[in-house]
Design an enzyme around this catalytic site. Structure first.
Site, PDB file in Angstrom:
ATOM      1  N   GLN A 271      67.933 -14.270 -45.982  1.00 28.54           N
ATOM      2  CA  GLN A 271      67.156 -13.728 -44.509  1.00 28.54           C
ATOM      3  C   GLN A 271      67.692 -13.109 -43.190  1.00 28.54           C
ATOM      4  O   GLN A 271      66.565 -13.034 -42.407  1.00 28.54           O
ATOM      5  CB  GLN A 271      66.287 -15.580 -43.703  1.00 28.54           C
ATOM      6  CG  GLN A 271      65.285 -16.239 -44.572  1.00 28.54           C
ATOM      7  CD  GLN A 271      65.132 -17.593 -43.962  1.00 28.54           C
ATOM      8  OE1 GLN A 271      65.719 -18.829 -43.813  1.00 28.54           O
ATOM      9  NE2 GLN A 271      63.866 -17.302 -43.063  1.00 28.54           N
TER      10      GLN A 271
ATOM     11  N   CYS B 211      58.455 -21.221 -41.457  1.00 34.05           N
ATOM     12  CA  CYS B 211      59.952 -20.652 -41.623  1.00 34.05           C
ATOM     13  C   CYS B 211      59.748 -19.152 -40.670  1.00 34.05           C
ATOM     14  O   CYS B 211      59.115 -18.478 -40.492  1.00 34.05           O
ATOM     15  CB  CYS B 211      58.833 -20.218 -43.421  1.00 34.05           C
ATOM     16  SG  CYS B 211      61.104 -18.663 -43.901  1.00 34.05           S
ATOM     17  N   LEU B 212      61.564 -18.711 -40.280  1.00 29.33           N
ATOM     18  CA  LEU B 212      61.083 -17.726 -40.063  1.00 29.33           C
ATOM     19  C   LEU B 212      61.185 -16.898 -40.472  1.00 29.33           C
ATOM     20  O   LEU B 212      60.196 -15.460 -39.787  1.00 29.33           O
ATOM     21  CB  LEU B 212      62.870 -17.996 -39.381  1.00 29.33           C
ATOM     22  CG  LEU B 212      63.351 -18.940 -38.594  1.00 29.33           C
ATOM     23  CD1 LEU B 212      65.391 -19.221 -38.999  1.00 29.33           C
ATOM     24  CD2 LEU B 212      63.295 -19.266 -36.872  1.00 29.33           C
TER      25      LEU B 212
ATOM     26  N   HIS C 154      63.358 -26.411 -49.246  1.00 30.74           N
ATOM     27  CA  HIS C 154      62.750 -25.388 -48.122  1.00 30.74           C
ATOM     28  C   HIS C 154      63.498 -24.897 -48.914  1.00 30.74           C
ATOM     29  O   HIS C 154      63.477 -22.965 -49.449  1.00 30.74           O
ATOM     30  CB  HIS C 154      62.086 -24.861 -46.946  1.00 30.74           C
ATOM     31  CG  HIS C 154      62.340 -24.512 -45.852  1.00 30.74           C
ATOM     32  ND1 HIS C 154      61.006 -23.813 -46.125  1.00 30.74           N
ATOM     33  CD2 HIS C 154      62.502 -23.200 -45.912  1.00 30.74           C
ATOM     34  CE1 HIS C 154      60.506 -22.526 -45.418  1.00 30.74           C
ATOM     35  NE2 HIS C 154      61.561 -22.073 -45.536  1.00 30.74           N
ATOM     36  N   GLU C 155      65.352 -24.478 -47.613  1.00 27.39           N
ATOM     37  CA  GLU C 155      66.103 -23.720 -48.154  1.00 27.39           C
ATOM     38  C   GLU C 155      67.082 -23.229 -49.523  1.00 27.39           C
ATOM     39  O   GLU C 155      66.911 -22.525 -49.864  1.00 27.39           O
ATOM     40  CB  GLU C 155      67.426 -24.292 -46.953  1.00 27.39           C
ATOM     41  CG  GLU C 155      67.104 -24.576 -45.426  1.00 27.39           C
ATOM     42  CD  GLU C 155      66.279 -23.000 -45.129  1.00 27.39           C
ATOM     43  OE1 GLU C 155      66.579 -21.516 -45.362  1.00 27.39           O
ATOM     44  OE2 GLU C 155      65.553 -23.880 -44.481  1.00 27.39           O
TER      45      GLU C 155
ATOM     46  N   HIS D 166      65.305 -20.818 -50.841  1.00 28.81           N
ATOM     47  CA  HIS D 166      64.809 -19.351 -50.725  1.00 28.81           C
ATOM     48  C   HIS D 166      65.834 -18.869 -51.070  1.00 28.81           C
ATOM     49  O   HIS D 166      66.272 -17.757 -51.704  1.00 28.81           O
ATOM     50  CB  HIS D 166      65.896 -19.339 -49.535  1.00 28.81           C
ATOM     51  CG  HIS D 166      64.392 -19.407 -47.995  1.00 28.81           C
ATOM     52  ND1 HIS D 166      63.926 -18.389 -48.049  1.00 28.81           N
ATOM     53  CD2 HIS D 166      64.515 -20.110 -47.447  1.00 28.81           C
ATOM     54  CE1 HIS D 166      63.207 -18.356 -46.737  1.00 28.81           C
ATOM     55  NE2 HIS D 166      63.416 -19.393 -46.301  1.00 28.81           N
TER      56      HIS D 166
ATOM     57  N   GLY E 243      66.419 -24.790 -40.236  1.00 32.16           N
ATOM     58  CA  GLY E 243      67.877 -24.149 -41.103  1.00 32.16           C
ATOM     59  C   GLY E 243      67.022 -22.610 -41.181  1.00 32.16           C
ATOM     60  O   GLY E 243      66.695 -21.556 -40.702  1.00 32.16           O
TER      61      GLY E 243
HETATM   62 NI    NI Z   1      62.273 -20.332 -44.804  1.00 35.59          NI
END
Ligand code: NI
Length: 169
Positions: free
Chosen positions: A50, A92-93, A134-135, A138, A45
């Site tokens: 990001q 999370c990336l 989660h997304e 963001h 995701g």
């Molecule tokens: Ni994330």
């Protein structure tokens, strides 16, 4: 094009994003770049902030390229229904190698636009429900560490500060 994924504490990650109103070439190429960048980073995701773009766009692929039908693009998404609870580890990336247990709704229904601007609704349970939450967080400038206890967050932030100091973040 693969774009660099920004890490915490990059300020754009903590800001609310803007609604997408243009469904032309620019948004299409943003979505393509997001899938490419997410796959390159081994993620499932990714949200536009990001990669430094403060817009309400997120992409998800729990199959990691195995099943094309599982590629999900959510533009201007909203959670319209949530049910139950789940407590699982999440990453999370923008926080490489950091994981924490986060409480989320067990099931959510989202309403969003696709890359053509058409509205649709979609339900998710388990990992998909978690990914949606989660997304979409963001896009509000909310990170998964904002969803854990202050004690656990302080421990993680301490660890991250040490990594930054050591040049390993
Ligand atoms: Ni994330």
């Amino acid at each position: 094009m693969i774009r660099a994924i920004l890490k915490y504490p990059e300020p754009v990650l903590s800001k609310k994003t803007e609604t997408v109103t243009d469904f032309g070439a620019e948004t299409r190429s943003l979505v393509d770049d997001m899938f490419e960048s997410m796959y390159a980073a081994q993620g499932i995701g990714l949200a536009a902030p990001q990669i430094g773009v403060p817009k309400r766009v997120t992409v998800i692929d729990l199959s990691f390229q195995k099943t094309p039908e599982e590629k999900i693009t959510l533009i201007n998404p909203e959670i319209v229904h949530r049910e139950g609870k789940q407590l699982e580890e999440e990453g999370c990336l923008s926080f490489p190698d950091i994981r924490a247990k986060v409480q989320r709704a067990a099931m959510v229904k989202v309403r969003a636009q696709n890359v053509e601007g058409e509205w649709f609704e979609m339900e998710g349970t388990e990992l998909l429900s978690r990914a949606f939450q989660h997304e979409i967080d963001h896009l509000e400038g909310v990170l998964f560490i904002d969803r854990i206890s202050k004690l656990k967050r302080d421990l993680l932030l301490h660890k991250i500060r040490k990594l930054i100091k050591a040049g390993e973040w």
